[in-house]
Design a protein around this motif. Structure first.
Motif, PDB file in Angstrom:
ATOM      1  N   ALA A  32      10.018  14.596  -8.801  1.00 48.37           N
ATOM      2  CA  ALA A  32      10.124  12.922  -9.982  1.00 48.37           C
ATOM      3  C   ALA A  32      11.504  12.974 -10.420  1.00 48.37           C
ATOM      4  CB  ALA A  32       9.257  13.155 -10.665  1.00 48.37           C
ATOM      5  N   GLN A  33      12.908  13.992 -10.699  1.00 42.81           N
ATOM      6  CA  GLN A  33      13.501  14.538 -11.071  1.00 42.81           C
ATOM      7  C   GLN A  33      14.515  13.156 -10.024  1.00 42.81           C
ATOM      8  OE1 GLN A  33      15.119  18.183 -11.609  1.00 42.81           O
ATOM      9  NE2 GLN A  33      13.355  18.626 -13.354  1.00 42.81           N
ATOM     10  N   GLN A  34      14.429  12.838  -9.151  1.00 39.04           N
ATOM     11  CA  GLN A  34      14.825  11.644  -8.028  1.00 39.04           C
ATOM     12  C   GLN A  34      14.632  10.389  -8.131  1.00 39.04           C
ATOM     13  OE1 GLN A  34      15.133  14.110  -3.843  1.00 39.04           O
ATOM     14  NE2 GLN A  34      13.757  15.590  -4.840  1.00 39.04           N
ATOM     15  N   THR A  35      13.974  10.017  -9.404  1.00 40.04           N
ATOM     16  CA  THR A  35      13.598   8.481  -9.525  1.00 40.04           C
ATOM     17  C   THR A  35      13.370   8.654 -10.889  1.00 40.04           C
ATOM     18  OG1 THR A  35      12.125   7.159  -8.264  1.00 40.04           O
ATOM     19  CG2 THR A  35      11.369   9.445  -8.706  1.00 40.04           C
ATOM     20  N   ASP A  36      12.737   7.544 -10.854  1.00 44.16           N
ATOM     21  CA  ASP A  36      12.482   7.221 -12.891  1.00 44.16           C
ATOM     22  C   ASP A  36      11.454   6.294 -12.405  1.00 44.16           C
ATOM     23  OD1 ASP A  36      13.172   4.614 -11.866  1.00 44.16           O
ATOM     24  OD2 ASP A  36      15.013   4.174 -12.061  1.00 44.16           O
ATOM     25  N   ALA A  37      10.353   5.883 -13.633  1.00 45.00           N
ATOM     26  CA  ALA A  37       9.641   5.356 -13.974  1.00 45.00           C
ATOM     27  C   ALA A  37       8.671   4.395 -13.716  1.00 45.00           C
ATOM     28  CB  ALA A  37       8.869   5.585 -15.663  1.00 45.00           C
ATOM     29  N   ASP A  38      10.226   3.575 -13.318  1.00 46.09           N
ATOM     30  CA  ASP A  38       9.824   2.181 -12.605  1.00 46.09           C
ATOM     31  C   ASP A  38      10.276   2.105 -11.404  1.00 46.09           C
ATOM     32  OD1 ASP A  38      10.134   0.923 -15.903  1.00 46.09           O
ATOM     33  OD2 ASP A  38      12.400   0.559 -15.441  1.00 46.09           O
ATOM     34  N   ALA A  39      11.090   2.801 -10.818  1.00 50.33           N
ATOM     35  CA  ALA A  39      11.303   2.931  -9.495  1.00 50.33           C
ATOM     36  C   ALA A  39       9.597   3.201  -9.211  1.00 50.33           C
ATOM     37  CB  ALA A  39      12.374   3.795  -8.835  1.00 50.33           C
ATOM     38  N   LEU A  40       8.771   4.440  -9.645  1.00 52.71           N
ATOM     39  CA  LEU A  40       7.670   4.864  -9.389  1.00 52.71           C
ATOM     40  C   LEU A  40       6.773   4.192  -9.208  1.00 52.71           C
ATOM     41  CD1 LEU A  40       7.401   8.042 -10.960  1.00 52.71           C
ATOM     42  CD2 LEU A  40       7.503   7.929  -9.059  1.00 52.71           C
ATOM     43  N   LEU A  41       6.699   2.697  -9.862  1.00 47.56           N
ATOM     44  CA  LEU A  41       5.924   1.573 -10.031  1.00 47.56           C
ATOM     45  C   LEU A  41       6.243   1.132  -8.789  1.00 47.56           C
ATOM     46  CD1 LEU A  41       5.422   1.161 -13.903  1.00 47.56           C
ATOM     47  CD2 LEU A  41       3.689   2.373 -12.713  1.00 47.56           C
ATOM     48  N   ALA A  42       7.193   0.731  -8.408  1.00 43.08           N
ATOM     49  CA  ALA A  42       7.113  -0.430  -7.349  1.00 43.08           C
ATOM     50  C   ALA A  42       7.366   0.398  -6.225  1.00 43.08           C
ATOM     51  CB  ALA A  42       9.137  -1.017  -7.480  1.00 43.08           C
ATOM     52  N   THR A  43       8.449   1.543  -5.901  1.00 39.15           N
ATOM     53  CA  THR A  43       7.361   1.814  -5.076  1.00 39.15           C
ATOM     54  C   THR A  43       7.438   3.915  -5.385  1.00 39.15           C
ATOM     55  OG1 THR A  43      10.200   3.858  -5.606  1.00 39.15           O
ATOM     56  CG2 THR A  43       9.697   1.377  -3.567  1.00 39.15           C
ATOM     57  N   PRO A  44       5.889   3.604  -4.822  1.00 39.65           N
ATOM     58  CA  PRO A  44       4.878   4.833  -5.456  1.00 39.65           C
ATOM     59  C   PRO A  44       5.234   5.967  -4.138  1.00 39.65           C
ATOM     60  CG  PRO A  44       3.157   3.179  -4.399  1.00 39.65           C
ATOM     61  CD  PRO A  44       5.207   2.666  -4.814  1.00 39.65           C
ATOM     62  N   PRO A  45       5.067   7.082  -4.737  1.00 38.17           N
ATOM     63  CA  PRO A  45       5.144   8.457  -3.736  1.00 38.17           C
ATOM     64  C   PRO A  45       4.301   8.611  -2.617  1.00 38.17           C
ATOM     65  CG  PRO A  45       5.093   9.537  -5.931  1.00 38.17           C
ATOM     66  CD  PRO A  45       5.072   7.349  -6.094  1.00 38.17           C
ATOM     67  N   VAL A  46       4.623   9.063  -1.430  1.00 33.24           N
ATOM     68  CA  VAL A  46       3.999   9.021  -1.125  1.00 33.24           C
ATOM     69  C   VAL A  46       4.280  10.541   0.312  1.00 33.24           C
ATOM     70  CG1 VAL A  46       2.871   7.328  -0.464  1.00 33.24           C
ATOM     71  CG2 VAL A  46       4.968   7.889   0.765  1.00 33.24           C
ATOM     72  N   ARG A  47       3.408  11.413   0.869  1.00 30.44           N
ATOM     73  CA  ARG A  47       3.577  12.739   1.362  1.00 30.44           C
ATOM     74  C   ARG A  47       3.116  12.029   2.960  1.00 30.44           C
ATOM     75  NH1 ARG A  47       2.558  19.239  -0.072  1.00 30.44           N
ATOM     76  NH2 ARG A  47       4.506  20.168   0.393  1.00 30.44           N
ATOM     77  N   VAL A  48       3.820  13.019   4.024  1.00 28.31           N
ATOM     78  CA  VAL A  48       3.680  13.108   5.377  1.00 28.31           C
ATOM     79  C   VAL A  48       3.018  14.460   4.909  1.00 28.31           C
ATOM     80  CG1 VAL A  48       4.336  13.044   7.333  1.00 28.31           C
ATOM     81  CG2 VAL A  48       6.194  12.282   5.774  1.00 28.31           C
ATOM     82  N   THR A  49       1.427  13.598   5.729  1.00 28.66           N
ATOM     83  CA  THR A  49       0.224  14.856   6.202  1.00 28.66           C
ATOM     84  C   THR A  49       0.192  15.313   7.283  1.00 28.66           C
ATOM     85  OG1 THR A  49      -1.408  13.107   5.849  1.00 28.66           O
ATOM     86  CG2 THR A  49      -1.060  14.399   4.120  1.00 28.66           C
ATOM     87  N   SER A  50       1.087  14.315   8.517  1.00 29.23           N
ATOM     88  CA  SER A  50       0.913  14.416  10.304  1.00 29.23           C
ATOM     89  C   SER A  50       2.198  14.029  10.642  1.00 29.23           C
ATOM     90  CB  SER A  50      -0.451  14.814  10.608  1.00 29.23           C
ATOM     91  OG  SER A  50      -1.071  13.286  10.266  1.00 29.23           O
TER      92      SER A  50
END
Length: 359
Positions: A32-50
């Motif tokens: 979370a410290q690598q981004t900010d609240a506005d960026a998280l809304l525009a570009t939500p985090p996703v994790r590589v599962t495979s």
């Protein structure tokens, strides 16, 4: 602001009554410290599962998608998802990365898994047990800033597990060793210390030692294919064909991996140094900085060997890992000139070890 992300920002009131769906995926303040609240809304985090040839399977709070394949990403990575331009999704900095030199002659770096908290190094109480291979896995984990835990499986295959546990414990005082029956009902309880909400654990080791069975035990189901070892040589076949994250009931992410028959270190000098810290300290006391610990005068390693304070076989394994890592870390052009030198070093170390074994 969307309640999924507000808990990670001090200036925004948290909503403790609503569980953050990203917690189960392993999201934390580090990312979370690598981004900010506005960026998280525009570009939500996703994790590589495979990881597949066709692309990267990713999962987010309410996203399940495929990113285009890319060589710089691996299972466990986090991206900020660009829905309008998916290939431009941003790869976040990792808190850990497990890698190795690829098998075969290509000699490129292969990414195994990212953002792992604990590496369960799995071996069985039979012919699969190999102290040198365990040291490689531990060095790999140390270098990646991942906590290594050695799991000794299939205790029913031997009369006494204590010799295996004692030898495994001799690798490092900083590595926990657990004897565990992968088919028992106590697996989740025994591994609970490392498998808490938001944690990511990986099972590493040879084929057929019980990695998938352990992963199933944590998940509470049989969704991961398992296979048995051959009795004749204690070797297993690959039942897990790709690295894939599974999310279990405790809120822990579990990575099951295919068995690795070849594990060569690359760019892992720090991990090797941490694993053999006592030998590294002795080496720093040698008279010559480039001491080969062979015929040089005032060699602290040779003196400690003579006093019986260290073991020749362990010194040989240490020197072999240092030589291998140095070689594999060289650029491709340099490797061509050094390949014969590495072969000579390894042969001389093996010969010396055989000659110095007690008669």
């Amino acid at each position: 602001m969307n309640g999924k992300y507000d808990a990670f920002f001090a200036n925004t009131p948290a909503t403790p009554l609503v569980e953050n769906p990203l917690d189960r995926l392993g999201w934390s303040s580090f990312f979370a410290q690598q981004t900010d609240a506005d960026a998280l809304l525009a570009t939500p985090p996703v994790r590589v599962t495979s990881v597949h040839r066709s692309g990267l399977q990713v999962q987010g709070a309410d996203i399940n998608a495929i990113l285009p394949p890319r060589k710089d990403a691996t299972v466990g990575d986090w991206f900020l998802y660009e829905a309008e331009n998916v290939p431009e999704s941003h790869l976040l900095e990792r808190k850990s990365l497990i890698k190795r030199r690829s098998p075969g002659k290509d000699r490129f770096e292969q990414l195994i898994a990212a953002n792992i908290d604990t590496a369960f190094i799995v071996t069985s109480c039979n012919a699969d047990f190999n102290i040198a291979r365990l040291e490689r896995y531990v060095a790999l984990a140390f270098d990646a800033d991942v906590t290594p835990v050695i799991l000794l499986t299939k205790p029913d295959l031997c009369d006494d597990t204590q010799p295996y546990k004692t030898e495994a414990q001799s690798i490092s005082d900083f590595v926990a060793v657990e004897v565990i029956n992968a088919t028992s009902d106590s697996v989740a309880k025994q591994l609970a210390t490392w498998c808490k909400m938001g944690q990511t654990v990986a099972f590493l080791g040879s084929s057929g030692v019980g990695k998938s069975t352990l992963a199933n035990a944590l998940a509470g189901n049989e969704n991961i294919e398992t296979g048995a070892i051959r009795e004749i040589d204690s070797k297993g076949r690959h039942t897990t064909t790709r690295r894939e994250l599974h999310f279990v009931g405790t809120g822990c992410a579990v990575l099951d991996t295919p068995g690795m028959r070849e594990l060569q270190l690359t760019d892992a000098a720090a991990g090797v140094s941490d694993l053999f810290a006592d030998l590294q300290t002795l080496e720093n006391q040698c008279k010559f900085r480039d001491c080969a610990h062979d015929s040089e005068p005032n060699c602290a390693i040779k003196a400690a060997l003579k006093r019986g304070e260290i073991d020749q076989a362990r010194v040989t394994r240490w020197r072999r890992l240092v030589a291998e890592d140095t070689f594999n870390t060289l650029s491709l052009s340099e490797r061509k000139h050094k390949e014969k030198d590495l072969s000579k070093i390894i042969k001389s170390l093996d010969l010396k070890n055989r000659n110095e074994r007690p008669k």
